[in-house]
Scaffold this motif. Structure first.
Motif, mmCIF file in Angstrom:
data_model
loop_
_atom_site.group_PDB
_atom_site.id
_atom_site.type_symbol
_atom_site.label_atom_id
_atom_site.label_comp_id
_atom_site.label_asym_id
_atom_site.label_seq_id
_atom_site.Cartn_x
_atom_site.Cartn_y
_atom_site.Cartn_z
ATOM 1 N N LEU A 301 0.804 -1.221 0.000
ATOM 2 C CA LEU A 301 0.000 0.000 0.000
ATOM 3 C C LEU A 301 0.838 1.271 0.000
ATOM 4 C CD1 LEU A 301 -2.665 -1.109 2.645
ATOM 5 C CD2 LEU A 301 -2.909 -1.091 0.153
ATOM 6 N N LEU A 302 2.143 1.150 0.199
ATOM 7 C CA LEU A 302 3.026 2.311 0.255
ATOM 8 C C LEU A 302 4.335 1.932 -0.407
ATOM 9 C CD1 LEU A 302 3.240 5.241 1.511
ATOM 10 C CD2 LEU A 302 4.345 4.140 3.475
ATOM 11 N N GLY A 303 4.780 2.772 -1.360
ATOM 12 C CA GLY A 303 5.955 2.432 -2.134
ATOM 13 C C GLY A 303 7.275 2.665 -1.437
ATOM 14 N N ARG A 304 7.307 3.616 -0.492
ATOM 15 C CA ARG A 304 8.558 3.953 0.190
ATOM 16 C C ARG A 304 8.232 4.554 1.548
ATOM 17 N NH1 ARG A 304 9.317 9.420 0.231
ATOM 18 N NH2 ARG A 304 7.929 10.611 -1.146
ATOM 19 N N GLU A 305 9.229 4.556 2.409
ATOM 20 C CA GLU A 305 9.071 5.187 3.720
ATOM 21 C C GLU A 305 9.106 6.701 3.570
ATOM 22 O OE1 GLU A 305 11.877 5.571 7.580
ATOM 23 O OE2 GLU A 305 11.334 3.499 7.049
ATOM 24 N N LEU A 306 8.161 7.377 4.152
ATOM 25 C CA LEU A 306 8.108 8.829 4.091
ATOM 26 C C LEU A 306 8.940 9.446 5.200
ATOM 27 C CD1 LEU A 306 4.250 9.247 3.506
ATOM 28 C CD2 LEU A 306 6.059 9.027 1.787
ATOM 29 N N ALA A 307 9.498 10.626 4.919
ATOM 30 C CA ALA A 307 10.288 11.362 5.908
ATOM 31 C C ALA A 307 9.364 12.174 6.811
ATOM 32 C CB ALA A 307 11.270 12.280 5.200
ATOM 33 N N PRO A 308 9.833 12.538 8.006
ATOM 34 C CA PRO A 308 8.986 13.321 8.909
ATOM 35 C C PRO A 308 8.438 14.589 8.274
ATOM 36 C CG PRO A 308 10.936 12.548 10.070
ATOM 37 C CD PRO A 308 11.131 12.196 8.629
ATOM 38 N N GLU A 309 9.254 15.264 7.468
ATOM 39 C CA GLU A 309 8.799 16.515 6.860
ATOM 40 C C GLU A 309 7.732 16.304 5.790
ATOM 41 O OE1 GLU A 309 12.946 15.529 5.096
ATOM 42 O OE2 GLU A 309 11.922 15.440 7.044
#
Length: 319
Positions: A301-309
């Protein structure tokens, strides 16, 4: 001078009621509360960015962000958190007593991408030893964010499907109706899979430190462009309301709830959770969000880990 109006949409709880009722204000703004079911709030916000400020599914928000949707930003105010060991149900005559026994079985969720479902599938893999592909998944409503899922969309009611034997077990954030599952939790057509779910949840927290986040607070990006201090101010306002709500649970001159043993429960939770039973803020919760993004990625469901910002507005990164 007329104050700018902001629309807000949240479920009612001791973390939001003072805001929704007007008992607490955000100086400089007129707040217009919109009253919808939490499911409808999610659909309206994720599909149309309908509200200036709203409660939102953590999973749907992250999936949309990962797909490049920048209409919303968020603050680390988690209006819903819940362990879901207690939310897995089977028929009363079922032979199964633990999730590890459900390998190869037919398992139902209201929706594949709902946050609670993502947590439960992650626990099937990580906690209960059932790998991806070793369960048959069924869902009972369309996905609120368009995604490809390895589940069969099924007509009808989730609990009726369980009673009728079309699925072997289900997870539901909503409790089954009383005619199937009495208030005592015993003697109904349905029962919880785990006989000692509450102890299982405490053991899970003691082992992992995770009190699963379900919902955060989203803000419309174009509104934040007009009022750049809104995310930080809204964070501080909701943090204060939440802290007041917890303090109210411990008020012994009168019971703020209808639970005779609420004070025992809060004291027990405080001992286990080091006096912070409902943490807000980015720093205290980021490791859990990273864990959850890993579950989303395992689910496809998500292609990559997102950054906090990418997840939170810049003004609240250091909360």
């Amino acid at each position: 001078m007329t104050e700018p109006k902001l629309t807000i949409a949240m479920s009612e709880s001791d973390r939001t009621l003072k805001l929704l009722s007007g008992a607490r204000r955000l100086p400089g703004f007129e707040l217009e509360a919109k009253h919808e079911t939490v499911e409808q709030i999610f659909i309206n916000q994720i599909s149309q960015a309908m509200y200036d400020v709203s409660e939102l599914s953590l999973a749907s928000y992250l999936i949309a962000k990962g797909g490049g949707d920048d209409r919303l930003t968020a603050i680390p105010v988690f209006l819903s958190r819940s362990f879901r060991h207690n939310a897995i149900y089977v028929r009363a005559d079922s032979p199964w007593r633990h999730p590890s026994e459900l390998k190869g079985r037919r398992f139902g969720f209201p929706e594949f991408q709902m946050t609670a479902a993502v947590w439960v599938r992650g626990m099937f893999r990580e906690e209960w030893g059932i790998a991806e592909g070793e369960m048959q998944w069924f869902t009972f409503r369309p996905e609120r964010v368009p995604v490809q899922i390895p589940a069969t969309l099924t007509e009808g009611d989730l609990f009726e499907a369980l009673v009728d034997g079309r699925v072997d077990a289900v997870m539901s954030a909503r409790r089954p109706p009383a005619n199937l599952f009495p208030a005592s939790g015993e003697g109904g057509v349905l029962r919880r899979l785990l006989p000692d779910a509450w102890d299982e949840e405490r053991a899970y927290y003691d082992r992992t430190g995770i009190f699963p986040i379900m919902h955060l607070v989203s803000l419309k990006a174009e509104t934040v462009e007009r009022f750049p201090d809104l995310p930080k101010r809204m964070y501080e306002l909701l943090l204060g309301i939440k802290d007041e709500g917890i303090a109210g649970l411990l008020e012994t001159i009168k019971n703020n709830t209808s639970d005779p043993w609420i004070w025992e429960s809060v004291e027990r939770s405080s001992r286990l959770m080091n006096d912070d039973i409902w943490p807000y803020g980015a720093e205290a919760n980021w490791a859990q969000i990273v864990k959850f993004m890993g579950y989303l990625r395992e689910d496809g469901l998500l292609g990559r880990e997102l950054a906090p910002e990418e997840v939170f507005h810049a003004s609240v990164w250091n909360t």
